[in-house]
Design a protein around this motif. Structure first.
Motif, short mmCIF file in Angstrom:
data_model
loop_
_atom_site.label_atom_id
_atom_site.label_comp_id
_atom_site.label_asym_id
_atom_site.label_seq_id
_atom_site.Cartn_x
_atom_site.Cartn_y
_atom_site.Cartn_z
N ASP A 1 0.80 -1.22 0.00
CA ASP A 1 0.00 0.00 0.00
C ASP A 1 0.84 1.27 0.00
N HIS A 2 2.07 1.20 0.54
CA HIS A 2 2.84 2.41 0.76
C HIS A 2 4.15 2.50 -0.03
N LEU A 3 4.49 1.45 -0.76
CA LEU A 3 5.72 1.45 -1.54
C LEU A 3 5.40 1.22 -3.02
N VAL A 4 6.38 1.46 -3.86
CA VAL A 4 6.27 1.07 -5.28
C VAL A 4 6.08 -0.44 -5.33
N LEU A 5 5.25 -0.90 -6.25
CA LEU A 5 4.89 -2.32 -6.29
C LEU A 5 6.11 -3.23 -6.34
N ALA A 6 7.09 -2.89 -7.20
CA ALA A 6 8.28 -3.72 -7.31
C ALA A 6 9.10 -3.70 -6.03
N ASP A 7 9.13 -2.55 -5.33
CA ASP A 7 9.86 -2.46 -4.06
C ASP A 7 9.28 -3.43 -3.04
N ALA A 8 7.96 -3.38 -2.88
CA ALA A 8 7.29 -4.23 -1.89
C ALA A 8 7.47 -5.71 -2.21
N ASN A 9 7.37 -6.06 -3.49
CA ASN A 9 7.53 -7.46 -3.88
C ASN A 9 8.96 -7.94 -3.64
N ASP B 1 11.28 -18.67 -6.42
CA ASP B 1 10.30 -17.74 -5.87
C ASP B 1 10.61 -16.30 -6.27
N TYR B 2 11.87 -16.05 -6.66
CA TYR B 2 12.24 -14.72 -7.11
C TYR B 2 11.59 -14.36 -8.44
N SER B 3 11.01 -15.32 -9.10
CA SER B 3 10.32 -15.02 -10.35
C SER B 3 9.17 -14.05 -10.12
N GLN B 4 8.71 -13.94 -8.87
CA GLN B 4 7.64 -12.99 -8.58
C GLN B 4 8.05 -11.57 -8.92
N ILE B 5 9.35 -11.27 -8.79
CA ILE B 5 9.83 -9.93 -9.12
C ILE B 5 9.65 -9.67 -10.61
N LEU B 6 9.90 -10.69 -11.43
CA LEU B 6 9.71 -10.54 -12.87
C LEU B 6 8.24 -10.33 -13.21
N PHE B 7 7.39 -11.12 -12.56
CA PHE B 7 5.95 -10.95 -12.79
C PHE B 7 5.50 -9.55 -12.33
N ALA B 8 6.01 -9.12 -11.18
CA ALA B 8 5.62 -7.82 -10.64
C ALA B 8 6.05 -6.70 -11.56
N ALA B 9 7.25 -6.83 -12.14
CA ALA B 9 7.74 -5.80 -13.07
C ALA B 9 6.84 -5.72 -14.30
N GLY B 10 6.48 -6.87 -14.86
CA GLY B 10 5.61 -6.88 -16.03
C GLY B 10 4.23 -6.34 -15.73
N LEU B 11 3.67 -6.76 -14.60
CA LEU B 11 2.33 -6.29 -14.23
C LEU B 11 2.36 -4.82 -13.82
N GLY B 12 3.49 -4.41 -13.23
CA GLY B 12 3.62 -3.00 -12.87
C GLY B 12 3.57 -2.09 -14.09
N TYR B 13 4.19 -2.55 -15.17
CA TYR B 13 4.13 -1.77 -16.41
C TYR B 13 2.73 -1.82 -17.02
#
Length: 294
Positions: free
Chosen positions: A91-99, A243-255
């Motif tokens: 809720d309070h950080l950039v999506l990629a930061d929090a993930n 499990d770090y693949s979530q960062i890749l998903f988050a980056a794509g969804l963030g865009y």
């Protein structure tokens, strides 16, 4: 037909979980100005309903295996702590930061697996996880400039709590505990803990917010089932790096949803994470082939 190994199944489950949790983060943000505890309530009430129905259909008894209660309790308590802190960070950080901060959990899972389960990771496996961790740091590094301290600390602790929770899952798997029961008691504990906050919430949900929160719960359910099954199938030291693949998903969804464009450091981080994942997979495959050849 060649039989698929438990490790490969665990990798597939953890990738599904990563995507589910990434979508959960998106829906949390899209829900807008709703209290963190209320978002956590919706995340778990959906999972509780679904797993409760599955338990009934499959006629799985609610009574855990003998001696499982302490580990089920540990999984529920630390999993809930991680859930609440991660929701606050999202809720309070950039999506990629929090993930990224939450995805420190695989690193902590290996530490706790060594301490609690006496698992002994090899130097190559440790190197793979550390490489993925470095990639995560490179992705988030620009975001730390001026980032709110309390949400960042909450995200960091959420990763530690999740890592410990998944270690309890691994312990339960070694004891032959049913995965549906594990998810059920975690969801029940989290739902009951956050129910009072939902009942006294000053926020009147709009139709859009309600839909986003329900979708958040569905996505979390996919993630929860996936991560639980993954750690039941294989040790953390063999699959946690994926499990770090979530960062890749988050980056794509963030865009896709927020038009966030990764910078150069982030791209280097992606390469490190993918390289670590591929390297770990090839290493484990080669090692198993050598052992089977003896």
């Amino acid at each position: 037909m060649k039989k698929i190994s438990p490790r490969v199944k665990g990798i597939v489950c953890i990738l599904f979980a990563a995507f589910g949790f990434s979508m959960m983060s998106v829906f949390i943000r899209l829900a807008g100005d709703v209290p963190t505890a209320e978002k956590a309530f919706f995340r778990n009430i959906v999972a509780l309903a679904m797993v409760g129905a599955l338990l009934a259909v499959k006629r799985v008894p609610l009574k855990p295996e003998k001696g499982s209660w302490p580990f089920i309790t540990g999984r529920a308590v630390f999993g809930t702590i991680g859930l609440l802190l991660n929701s606050y960070a999202v809720d309070h950080l950039v999506l990629a930061d929090a993930n990224m901060l939450n995805k420190l959990s695989p690193f902590f899972a290996i530490i706790f697996s060594v301490l609690l389960l006496r698992e002994k990771p090899t130097a190559v496996q440790i190197g793979g996880v550390l490489t993925a961790l470095l990639g995560s740091v490179l992705i988030i590094k620009p975001g730390f400039e001026g980032a709110p301290f309390v949400p960042s600390l909450a995200g960091f602790i959420s990763g530690a709590a999740a890592g410990l929770a998944y270690t309890f899952v691994r312990k339960l798997g070694a004891r032959g505990e049913n995965s549906l029961r594990i998810v059920f008691y975690f969801s029940l504990f989290s739902t009951l803990l956050t129910l009072p906050f939902f009942l006294v919430s000053p926020v009147q949900l709009t139709g859009h917010q309600l839909l986003m929160l329900l979708l958040c719960g569905c996505s979390a359910c996919v993630g929860q089932f996936g991560i639980t099954q993954a750690y039941l199938l294989a040790p953390a030291k063999e699959i946690s790096v994926y499990d770090y693949s979530q960062i890749l998903f988050a980056a794509g969804l963030g865009y896709l949803f927020f038009r966030q464009i990764p910078d150069g450091w982030s791209m280097v981080g992606y390469i490190l994470i993918c390289g670590a994942g591929v390297g770990m997979f090839l290493y484990n495959k080669r090692r198993d082939a050598a052992l089977n050849g003896k």
